[in-house]
Design an enzyme around this catalytic site. Structure first.
Site, PDB file in Angstrom:
ATOM      1  N   HIS A  51       0.827  -1.205   0.000  1.00 34.05           N
ATOM      2  CA  HIS A  51       0.000   0.000   0.000  1.00 34.05           C
ATOM      3  C   HIS A  51       0.858   1.251   0.000  1.00 34.05           C
ATOM      4  CE1 HIS A  51       0.826  -0.437   4.323  1.00 34.05           C
ATOM      5  NE2 HIS A  51       0.673   0.884   4.390  1.00 34.05           N
ATOM      6  N   HIS A  57      -2.093  10.850   6.154  1.00 40.07           N
ATOM      7  CA  HIS A  57      -1.966   9.778   7.159  1.00 40.07           C
ATOM      8  C   HIS A  57      -1.068  10.219   8.316  1.00 40.07           C
ATOM      9  CE1 HIS A  57      -1.465   5.868   8.957  1.00 40.07           C
ATOM     10  NE2 HIS A  57      -0.238   5.716   8.545  1.00 40.07           N
TER      11      HIS A  57
END
Ligand SMILES: [Zn+2]
Length: 246
Positions: A51, A57
């Site tokens: 990923h 994030h």
């Protein structure tokens, strides 16, 4: 073989960070139930398998994944194998003192004696003799060998390594572990360095069969609006494969 598939299969056993949502898939239509086709829905952390992390994030108000330039994840990449520097015998690791940074120990491995690092961070010195020949660099550590078995003791980057690579023009950094920072890190210094240098991150790739060298990477995230990450199907094509002729 023209390419290596460096993505683990994704299923309900795929290891995720402790406390994060595991992968679940539920059938909504199925031939077995006399439906005329099959459909299903998934529930999962976006940090599953291979990923890419978005800046949102690890930074408040950072860009979300659909805003990232997809070309970051497509093109020439260099694989550097540092696996021989790290002891991957976890039982001997756990007895090591983690505060002893930068010190090497000599372990007997059968008839061979190998120098092993005591800490679990890739430092610039560990690969500074390797010329960097691509704007994307991925590291093989062999320290998270089973994608279905979580453990905290995987190898990560020192923030100095991120800075060193950024200075050399590297735009994407990748690793065959769940994170570029140690599992227990709360201040995430390597993620911060990535943010400062506007680099891209590729995590959770599988490199155990792939030799060091240059490749063409294909690992483009989905444009999930507002998302903090996206799973990718990551492939490494041999450098002599001309994608424009496929
Ligand atoms: Zn992640």
């Amino acid at each position: 073989l023209e390419f290596y598939d460096i993505s683990p299969k994704i299923n309900s056993n795929t290891a995720v960070f402790p406390g994060d949502q595991k992968f679940e898939r539920t059938m909504t239509m199925a031939f077995q139930n006399n439906d005329h086709l099959e459909t299903s829905i998934i529930k999962t952390t976006l940090h599953i398998g291979a990923h890419t992390d978005a800046p949102s994030h690890y930074t408040k108000n950072g860009d979300t994944i659909e805003k990232r330039d997809p070309r970051l994840y497509l093109g020439r990449v260099q694989l550097i194998d540092v696996s021989s520097l790290f002891s991957n015998d976890l039982s001997s690791n756990s007895s090591m003192n983690k505060s002893t940074n930068q010190i090497s120990s000599t372990l007997s491995m059968g008839t061979k004696t190998l120098k092993k690092k005591l800490n679990r961070l890739i430092e610039p010195n560990d690969f500074s003799q390797t010329p960097i020949e691509a704007r994307r660099v991925i590291f093989r550590t062999d320290s998270f060998s089973d994608p279905e078995k979580w453990h905290n003791d995987f190898v990560a980057f020192s923030p100095d390594t991120i800075q060193y690579l950024a200075h050399l023009g590297v735009r994407l950094i990748g690793i065959d572990t769940p994170s570029i920072d140690p599992a227990t890190s709360k201040d995430l210094p390597s993620h911060k360095k990535v943010y400062e240098n506007n680099m891209a991150i590729l995590e959770g790739i599988v490199l155990s069969e792939v030799p060091e060298g240059l490749y063409t990477l294909v690992a483009i995230p989905l444009a999930i609006e507002g998302a903090d990450a996206s799973p990718v199907r990551a492939l490494l094509f041999k450098p002599d494969v001309d994608l424009s002729r496929m």
